[in-house]
Design a protein around this motif. Structure first.
Motif, short mmCIF file in Angstrom:
data_model
loop_
_atom_site.label_atom_id
_atom_site.label_comp_id
_atom_site.label_asym_id
_atom_site.label_seq_id
_atom_site.Cartn_x
_atom_site.Cartn_y
_atom_site.Cartn_z
N TRP A 4 23.98 -11.37 28.62
CA TRP A 4 22.75 -11.49 27.56
C TRP A 4 21.49 -10.69 27.62
O TRP A 4 20.92 -10.20 26.88
CB TRP A 4 22.50 -13.19 27.25
N ASP A 5 21.15 -10.87 29.03
CA ASP A 5 19.83 -9.81 29.58
C ASP A 5 20.15 -8.54 29.05
O ASP A 5 19.31 -7.83 28.70
CB ASP A 5 19.46 -10.19 30.80
N THR A 6 21.35 -8.07 29.52
CA THR A 6 21.61 -6.64 29.26
C THR A 6 21.62 -6.32 27.93
O THR A 6 21.26 -5.15 27.41
CB THR A 6 22.96 -6.31 29.87
N ALA A 7 22.20 -7.08 27.05
CA ALA A 7 22.26 -6.96 25.48
C ALA A 7 20.85 -6.99 24.94
O ALA A 7 20.69 -6.02 24.20
CB ALA A 7 23.20 -8.17 24.81
N ASP A 8 19.98 -7.94 25.49
CA ASP A 8 18.73 -7.87 25.04
C ASP A 8 17.88 -6.64 25.40
O ASP A 8 17.12 -6.19 24.48
CB ASP A 8 17.94 -9.28 25.59
N ALA A 9 18.07 -6.10 26.52
CA ALA A 9 17.37 -4.88 27.13
C ALA A 9 17.96 -3.75 26.10
O ALA A 9 17.04 -2.88 25.66
CB ALA A 9 17.69 -4.78 28.56
N GLY A 10 19.12 -3.77 25.84
CA GLY A 10 19.52 -2.58 25.06
C GLY A 10 19.24 -2.83 23.50
O GLY A 10 18.73 -1.72 22.89
N PHE A 11 18.84 -4.00 22.98
CA PHE A 11 18.31 -4.10 21.83
C PHE A 11 16.98 -3.76 21.82
O PHE A 11 16.44 -2.89 20.90
CB PHE A 11 18.63 -5.64 21.27
N GLU A 12 16.16 -4.14 22.75
CA GLU A 12 14.67 -4.06 22.64
C GLU A 12 14.50 -2.34 22.75
O GLU A 12 13.60 -1.78 22.22
CB GLU A 12 14.02 -4.53 24.11
N GLN A 13 15.39 -1.64 23.56
CA GLN A 13 15.32 -0.10 23.71
C GLN A 13 15.41 0.38 22.27
O GLN A 13 14.78 1.24 21.79
CB GLN A 13 16.26 0.28 24.63
N ASN A 14 16.62 0.07 21.40
CA ASN A 14 16.92 0.55 20.18
C ASN A 14 15.85 0.05 19.19
O ASN A 14 15.48 0.81 18.16
CB ASN A 14 18.40 0.00 19.77
N LEU A 15 15.19 -1.10 19.38
CA LEU A 15 14.13 -1.34 18.35
C LEU A 15 13.07 -0.53 18.45
O LEU A 15 12.30 -0.41 17.70
CB LEU A 15 13.77 -2.98 18.96
N GLY A 16 12.52 -0.30 20.05
CA GLY A 16 11.62 0.73 20.16
C GLY A 16 11.81 1.97 19.34
O GLY A 16 10.96 2.48 19.01
N GLN A 67 12.33 -9.69 14.18
CA GLN A 67 11.75 -8.37 14.88
C GLN A 67 11.93 -7.07 14.00
O GLN A 67 10.92 -6.46 13.92
CB GLN A 67 12.37 -8.12 16.20
N LEU A 68 12.92 -7.04 13.36
CA LEU A 68 13.30 -6.12 12.53
C LEU A 68 12.40 -6.03 11.31
O LEU A 68 11.91 -5.02 10.84
CB LEU A 68 14.57 -5.90 12.22
N ALA A 69 12.38 -7.36 10.42
CA ALA A 69 11.55 -7.55 9.40
C ALA A 69 10.01 -7.19 9.62
O ALA A 69 9.45 -6.58 8.75
CB ALA A 69 11.63 -8.88 8.75
N ALA A 70 9.77 -7.60 10.95
CA ALA A 70 8.11 -7.25 11.23
C ALA A 70 8.05 -5.78 11.04
O ALA A 70 6.75 -5.25 10.79
CB ALA A 70 7.86 -7.76 12.56
N ILE A 71 9.00 -4.80 11.40
CA ILE A 71 8.71 -3.44 11.11
C ILE A 71 8.83 -2.97 9.84
O ILE A 71 7.93 -2.31 9.46
CB ILE A 71 9.89 -2.42 12.11
N ASP A 72 9.89 -3.58 9.14
CA ASP A 72 10.15 -3.19 7.68
C ASP A 72 10.73 -4.26 7.01
O ASP A 72 12.16 -4.47 7.38
CB ASP A 72 10.98 -1.79 7.68
#
Length: 236
Positions: A4-16, A67-72
């Motif tokens: 799960w931590d790995t998945a979250d790290a990947g998501f945060e990178q893509n979110l950036g 998190q995505l809605a906060a961007i758009d």
């Protein structure tokens, strides 16, 4: 590190990367091939918009969506009832108008980030009645109005009075083309297969390519019908 931590790290990178894309384009309605910061952000956004794309855990999925809605707020256009392409074109139209352009000046050939916004705008005005209420509201807020009916009525009259209004096959192709352009705001690529309301499939991309190749053999009624649908080469 857990799965799960790995998945979250990947998501945060893509979110950036998504944030960086939004800073440049003002929208998360990226085309599938879009890339930024060595991230295929367009494909990533396509994937997470799919059912279950934000993960199986509902709490985590809700947090990611926020998190995505906060961007758009319009990061997932399907929830609004329209396509990613429509959302991107509308965002670019908004930007052009914010920069000082007037709707009347945004004609076919006026582009932003490579997308022909003028052509898309003409299609929206022409196919106004096929838009949903929220699409109409958003465009109206930008000063966009439905195209006057006079030219459309004249074109239909011309088509109807022609001795060969194209035959059944031509009319089916025209119907599929209009349906695609009303939804996507542009011409179909050669690989496009459109599903008609009766459940049949139509190779609309190949069909319009064939019509262009045999343009000199089309009669005036057929050309008028294609031009009315928004086909540039038929109007010349």
């Amino acid at each position: 590190m857990s799965q799960w931590d790995t998945a979250d790290a990947g998501f945060e990178q893509n979110l950036g990367a998504a944030r960086a894309y939004h800073e440049l384009h003002g929208t998360l309605a990226a085309p599938r091939g879009a890339a930024i910061m060595d991230v295929q952000v367009g494909q990533w956004l396509t994937n997470i918009r799919r059912p279950g794309g934000l993960g199986k855990d509902p709490v985590r999925a809700a947090r990611r969506a926020a998190q995505l809605a906060a961007i758009d707020p319009d990061w997932n256009p399907a929830e609004r009832g329209w396509t990613v392409d429509w959302q991107r074109h509308n965002a670019y139209l908004t930007q052009l108008l914010t920069d000082g352009a007037r709707p009347a000046a945004i004609v076919p050939g006026v582009t932003r980030h490579g997308d022909d916004i003028g052509r898309w705008l003409a299609s929206q005005r022409r196919n106004w009645d096929r838009l949903n209420a929220e699409q109409q509201r958003r465009l109206a807020e930008l000063g966009v109005k439905k195209a006057p009916p006079a030219r459309k009525a004249l074109s239909k009259s011309t088509v109807a009075s022609g001795p060969r209004a194209g035959g059944e096959a031509f009319q089916t192709g025209l119907k599929a083309l209009r349906q695609y352009m009303a939804r996507e705001g542009g011409m179909p690529g050669r690989a496009v297969v459109e599903q008609l309301p009766d459940g049949t499939e139509h190779r609309t991309g190949i069909w319009i390519g064939n019509q262009k190749a045999r343009r000199d053999k089309l009669d005036q009624a057929q050309l008028a019908a294609l031009a009315e649908a928004g086909v540039d080469w038929a109007a010349g």
